[in-house]
Design a protein around this motif. Structure first.
Motif, PDB file in Angstrom:
ATOM      1  N   ALA A 332       0.831  -1.213   0.000  1.00  0.00           N
ATOM      2  CA  ALA A 332       0.000   0.000   0.000  1.00  0.00           C
ATOM      3  C   ALA A 332       0.856   1.250   0.000  1.00  0.00           C
ATOM      4  CB  ALA A 332      -0.931  -0.013   1.218  1.00  0.00           C
ATOM      5  N   GLU A 333       1.961   1.234   0.791  1.00  0.00           N
ATOM      6  CA  GLU A 333       2.860   2.399   0.823  1.00  0.00           C
ATOM      7  C   GLU A 333       3.505   2.615  -0.541  1.00  0.00           C
ATOM      8  OE1 GLU A 333       6.728   3.995   3.383  1.00  0.00           O
ATOM      9  OE2 GLU A 333       5.783   2.054   3.829  1.00  0.00           O
ATOM     10  N   ALA A 334       3.894   1.534  -1.215  1.00  0.00           N
ATOM     11  CA  ALA A 334       4.475   1.675  -2.553  1.00  0.00           C
ATOM     12  C   ALA A 334       3.467   2.254  -3.539  1.00  0.00           C
ATOM     13  CB  ALA A 334       4.984   0.316  -3.043  1.00  0.00           C
ATOM     14  N   ARG A 335       2.235   1.810  -3.431  1.00  0.00           N
ATOM     15  CA  ARG A 335       1.205   2.369  -4.312  1.00  0.00           C
ATOM     16  C   ARG A 335       0.973   3.851  -4.045  1.00  0.00           C
ATOM     17  NH1 ARG A 335      -3.372  -2.456  -4.155  1.00  0.00           N
ATOM     18  NH2 ARG A 335      -2.228  -3.959  -5.443  1.00  0.00           N
ATOM     19  N   ARG A 336       0.981   4.228  -2.743  1.00  0.00           N
ATOM     20  CA  ARG A 336       0.792   5.654  -2.420  1.00  0.00           C
ATOM     21  C   ARG A 336       1.957   6.476  -2.960  1.00  0.00           C
ATOM     22  NH1 ARG A 336      -1.072   3.466   2.564  1.00  0.00           N
ATOM     23  NH2 ARG A 336       0.984   3.782   3.477  1.00  0.00           N
ATOM     24  N   ASP A 337       3.176   5.965  -2.841  1.00  0.00           N
ATOM     25  CA  ASP A 337       4.319   6.700  -3.368  1.00  0.00           C
ATOM     26  C   ASP A 337       4.207   6.849  -4.886  1.00  0.00           C
ATOM     27  OD1 ASP A 337       5.255   6.845  -0.821  1.00  0.00           O
ATOM     28  OD2 ASP A 337       6.635   5.117  -1.001  1.00  0.00           O
ATOM     29  N   ALA A 338       3.808   5.802  -5.561  1.00  0.00           N
ATOM     30  CA  ALA A 338       3.660   5.882  -7.018  1.00  0.00           C
ATOM     31  C   ALA A 338       2.576   6.884  -7.411  1.00  0.00           C
ATOM     32  CB  ALA A 338       3.341   4.512  -7.600  1.00  0.00           C
ATOM     33  N   ALA A 343       1.048  12.296  -9.414  1.00  0.00           N
ATOM     34  CA  ALA A 343       0.377  13.579  -9.208  1.00  0.00           C
ATOM     35  C   ALA A 343       1.361  14.725  -9.333  1.00  0.00           C
ATOM     36  CB  ALA A 343      -0.297  13.598  -7.836  1.00  0.00           C
ATOM     37  N   GLU A 344       2.575  14.570  -8.746  1.00  0.00           N
ATOM     38  CA  GLU A 344       3.578  15.636  -8.861  1.00  0.00           C
ATOM     39  C   GLU A 344       3.989  15.838 -10.313  1.00  0.00           C
ATOM     40  OE1 GLU A 344       6.798  14.624  -6.342  1.00  0.00           O
ATOM     41  OE2 GLU A 344       5.691  14.960  -4.452  1.00  0.00           O
TER      42      GLU A 344
END
Length: 383
Positions: A332-338, A343-344
């Motif tokens: 989940a953390e990897a998906r949020r980082d991606a 978005a950036e």
């Protein structure tokens, strides 16, 4: 017996017979749903309904007995030509009922024959304007047209046509064979379409199943990769801690480095062996070990006397034991980082394309620092 007596008996017998004939001709019993047409001296006198009636003997004479019930008559097959020049054989059934016995008796000689011929001619006129396909599928329309024409024509005859039905429509045998082939082809087409629809649904369901399987397989691969990475990190950390606890010096590290060099060249597929740039440093260290034996002993004695080593060992209590992260949380953390990186990137693209947009703060000075002060001018004030 005398001749006079015989003559009297004959006369009496004739009188009795005459009386019986007179009574029979005088009394007329008409059954239910039946009408009797009576003529007096050859001219229509009246119509007798159901019941007992008294007639004038030898003057009133019954002309016809008309059945008032609904009658059903079936006509033989009639050849009819359609608009596409095909001869079809049609059987008709007529349901009629006499409503006026006088008209049925005096307006037409044989109303059954009249209805039959009128039906044939009307049927030919109606079927002649239709093709074979319309003839086979428009029975109700044909029945309605026939009934309307027959009812209008037979109204003056005292006949009411209640229903007209086409019992059978038989096209030629060659046309029947063609129709059977067409029907068979249509059914084969429908079966093919249904089979194709079934195959389509099966492929869709199979693709959905493969999609779900690939997603689950990818999830499992990601979780396995995370667990393997965590295990390798823990093993590296433990090896690193063990090395520091063992307090190795540079001479031991150089010796281990030289031992690992032959393994690099192992394997049948290795055609070229590249010498690392650190090999010179390792050889220098090894030469220092072999050439300065006295310095090594002094260093050892110095280490035995309690002098501090270059790399102090870590106590057992400070051994780092990394904590493994839950695979679902790591994924989940990897998906949020991606998602954040995407978005950036989209924001950066939007800012660069937008007309009149101000430049980013990080473009002119380092990240996280404040604005750079302008250089002072000659008078000490900012330029």
């Amino acid at each position: 017996m005398t001749p006079g007596t015989i003559a009297a008996l004959v006369v009496l017998l004739l009188v009795v017979l005459f009386a019986i004939v007179v009574v029979v001709r005088t009394i007329r019993i008409v059954p239910q749903a039946t009408a009797v047409i009576i003529e007096r001296l050859g001219r229509y006198a009246r119509t007798l309904d159901a019941g007992l009636h008294i007639l004038i003997p030898f003057i009133d004479k019954p002309r016809a007995v008309v059945d008032l019930r609904e009658q059903v008559v079936s006509f033989p097959p009639q050849p009819v030509i359609t608009s596409d020049n095909l001869v079809v054989s049609i059987d008709t059934v007529i349901y009629y009922q006499p409503t006026d016995p006088k008209a049925a008796t005096y307006e037409i000689a044989n109303y059954i024959q009249g209805i039959e011929q009128l039906t044939v001619t009307t049927l030919r006129n109606v079927i002649g304007s239709l093709d074979l396909e319309q003839t086979l599928t428009s029975r109700d329309q044909i029945n309605g047209q026939l009934r309307g024409v027959l009812d209008e024509a037979t109204g003056k005859w005292g006949i009411r046509v209640n229903r007209v039905e086409l019992k059978a429509i038989d096209p030629p045998h060659s046309v029947q064979d063609s129709m059977e082939k067409q029907m068979r082809a249509e059914r084969d087409r429908r079966a093919t379409i249904l089979t194709a629809e079934g195959v389509k649904q099966s492929q869709i369901l199979t693709a959905e199943g493969e999609k779900q399987s690939n997603i689950l397989r990818a999830e499992g691969t990601a979780q396995a990769a995370i667990l393997n990475a965590q295990g390798e990190a823990r093993a590296i950390q433990q090896v690193f801690d063990a090395i520091h606890r063992g307090n190795p010096d540079t001479k031991l590290l150089a010796y281990q480095y030289l031992q690992m060099l032959p393994r690099i060249a192992q394997g049948d597929a290795n055609k070229l062996w590249i010498v690392p740039s650190e090999l010179g440093d390792a050889l220098k260290g090894l030469g220092g070990v072999l050439g300065g034996l006295q310095g090594t002993n002094g260093t050892a004695e110095h280490a035995q006397n309690g002098a501090p080593s270059a790399v102090p060992p870590l106590p057992d209590d400070d051994l780092f034991m990394p904590t493994l992260q839950d695979p679902n949380e790591a994924l989940a953390e990897a998906r949020r980082d991606a998602a954040g990186a995407s978005a950036e990137a989209e924001d950066a693209a939007t800012t660069s394309v937008r007309p009149g947009a101000m430049p980013s703060r990080s473009a002119g000075h380092p990240r996280g620092l404040g604005p750079v002060d302008p250089e002072p001018g000659p008078s000490g004030s900012p330029a």
